[in-house]
Design a protein around this motif. Structure first.
Motif, PDB file in Angstrom:
ATOM      1  N   UNK A  96       0.837  -1.207   0.000  1.00  0.00           N
ATOM      2  CA  UNK A  96       0.000   0.000   0.000  1.00  0.00           C
ATOM      3  C   UNK A  96       0.873   1.260   0.000  1.00  0.00           C
ATOM      4  N   UNK A  97       1.912   1.238   0.785  1.00  0.00           N
ATOM      5  CA  UNK A  97       2.840   2.372   0.841  1.00  0.00           C
ATOM      6  C   UNK A  97       3.459   2.612  -0.533  1.00  0.00           C
ATOM      7  N   UNK A  98       3.895   1.540  -1.186  1.00  0.00           N
ATOM      8  CA  UNK A  98       4.497   1.657  -2.512  1.00  0.00           C
ATOM      9  C   UNK A  98       3.497   2.161  -3.556  1.00  0.00           C
ATOM     10  N   UNK A  99       2.201   1.878  -3.358  1.00  0.00           N
ATOM     11  CA  UNK A  99       1.157   2.379  -4.261  1.00  0.00           C
ATOM     12  C   UNK A  99       0.947   3.879  -4.076  1.00  0.00           C
ATOM     13  N   UNK A 100       1.408   4.400  -2.933  1.00  0.00           N
ATOM     14  CA  UNK A 100       1.231   5.821  -2.668  1.00  0.00           C
ATOM     15  C   UNK A 100       0.173   6.145  -1.627  1.00  0.00           C
ATOM     16  N   UNK A 101      -0.355   5.124  -0.957  1.00  0.00           N
ATOM     17  CA  UNK A 101      -1.314   5.413   0.108  1.00  0.00           C
ATOM     18  C   UNK A 101      -0.564   6.037   1.279  1.00  0.00           C
ATOM     19  N   UNK A 102      -1.031   7.182   1.713  1.00  0.00           N
ATOM     20  CA  UNK A 102      -0.354   7.933   2.764  1.00  0.00           C
ATOM     21  C   UNK A 102      -0.962   7.714   4.140  1.00  0.00           C
ATOM     22  N   UNK A 103      -2.204   7.243   4.174  1.00  0.00           N
ATOM     23  CA  UNK A 103      -2.904   7.104   5.450  1.00  0.00           C
ATOM     24  C   UNK A 103      -3.657   5.780   5.483  1.00  0.00           C
ATOM     25  N   UNK A 104      -3.397   4.995   6.508  1.00  0.00           N
ATOM     26  CA  UNK A 104      -4.137   3.761   6.743  1.00  0.00           C
ATOM     27  C   UNK A 104      -4.765   3.893   8.128  1.00  0.00           C
ATOM     28  N   UNK A 105      -6.082   4.028   8.165  1.00  0.00           N
ATOM     29  CA  UNK A 105      -6.822   4.083   9.427  1.00  0.00           C
ATOM     30  C   UNK A 105      -7.357   2.687   9.688  1.00  0.00           C
ATOM     31  N   UNK A 106      -6.771   2.004  10.625  1.00  0.00           N
ATOM     32  CA  UNK A 106      -7.087   0.588  10.822  1.00  0.00           C
ATOM     33  C   UNK A 106      -8.287   0.360  11.726  1.00  0.00           C
ATOM     34  N   UNK A 107      -9.178  -0.495  11.225  1.00  0.00           N
ATOM     35  CA  UNK A 107     -10.266  -1.015  12.048  1.00  0.00           C
ATOM     36  C   UNK A 107      -9.711  -2.258  12.733  1.00  0.00           C
ATOM     37  N   UNK A 108     -10.171  -2.516  13.938  1.00  0.00           N
ATOM     38  CA  UNK A 108      -9.733  -3.724  14.634  1.00  0.00           C
ATOM     39  C   UNK A 108     -10.737  -4.071  15.709  1.00  0.00           C
ATOM     40  N   UNK A 109     -10.651  -5.284  16.190  1.00  0.00           N
ATOM     41  CA  UNK A 109     -11.486  -5.682  17.319  1.00  0.00           C
ATOM     42  C   UNK A 109     -10.912  -4.979  18.550  1.00  0.00           C
ATOM     43  N   UNK A 110     -11.721  -4.165  19.228  1.00  0.00           N
ATOM     44  CA  UNK A 110     -11.202  -3.290  20.283  1.00  0.00           C
ATOM     45  C   UNK A 110     -11.116  -3.949  21.661  1.00  0.00           C
ATOM     46  N   UNK A 111     -10.296  -4.985  21.763  1.00  0.00           N
ATOM     47  CA  UNK A 111     -10.057  -5.541  23.090  1.00  0.00           C
ATOM     48  C   UNK A 111      -8.585  -5.328  23.438  1.00  0.00           C
ATOM     49  N   UNK A 112      -8.267  -5.183  24.715  1.00  0.00           N
ATOM     50  CA  UNK A 112      -6.900  -4.825  25.123  1.00  0.00           C
ATOM     51  C   UNK A 112      -5.823  -5.759  24.569  1.00  0.00           C
ATOM     52  N   UNK A 113      -6.082  -7.057  24.586  1.00  0.00           N
ATOM     53  CA  UNK A 113      -5.081  -8.013  24.085  1.00  0.00           C
ATOM     54  C   UNK A 113      -4.796  -7.789  22.606  1.00  0.00           C
ATOM     55  N   UNK A 114      -5.846  -7.617  21.817  1.00  0.00           N
ATOM     56  CA  UNK A 114      -5.699  -7.420  20.380  1.00  0.00           C
ATOM     57  C   UNK A 114      -4.985  -6.106  20.078  1.00  0.00           C
TER      58      UNK A 114
END
Length: 130
Positions: A96-114
């Motif tokens: 993605x970086x090499x494609x030129x994407x400057x921002x990745x806002x990651x979704x994730x399962x919001x538990x402390x361990x993860x």
């Protein structure tokens, strides 16, 4: 839900084609466009297991989830190539970086361990891309 024909290679090709097309259009107009996206990120033994785990967690939290909405809205973000072994996720982030994407806002399962695991095994490495 996971039986969709959509796979991470298709998603990556689609992103690459969209970025190339938008750059071409922007260049034609003398404009500059910046790119970002909002995929799910998760650590698992492989992509399919990780996707299934996330979907199961969503369904466990909300058993009445609309399956069509999940398919249409969530699956592309899940299949963006950022679920699997940490080294595979980092490889996709590099792509993605090499494609030129400057921002990745990651979704994730919001538990402390993860959150801790992703911070330790993904974010720390991803910072080295810049």
């Amino acid at each position: 839900v996971c039986s969709s024909d959509l796979n991470s290679d298709d998603v990556m090709r689609g992103v690459e084609e969209a970025v190339t097309d938008m750059r071409r259009r922007a260049d034609r107009e003398g404009r500059h466009v910046r790119f970002g996206m909002n995929p799910f990120v998760g650590i698992a033994k492989d992509e399919q297991t990780g996707i299934e785990d996330i979907i199961n967690q969503i369904l466990k939290f909300d058993p009445d989830t609309d399956q069509r909405k999940l398919q249409r809205r969530m699956l592309p973000a899940l299949k963006a190539g950022l679920i699997g072994r940490p080294e595979d996720v980092i490889k996709q982030l590099r792509r993605y970086h090499d494609m030129g994407l400057e921002l990745i806002l990651c979704k994730m399962m919001p538990n402390p361990e993860n959150i801790s695991k992703i911070g330790r095994e993904i974010v720390t490495e991803a910072k080295k891309l810049h």
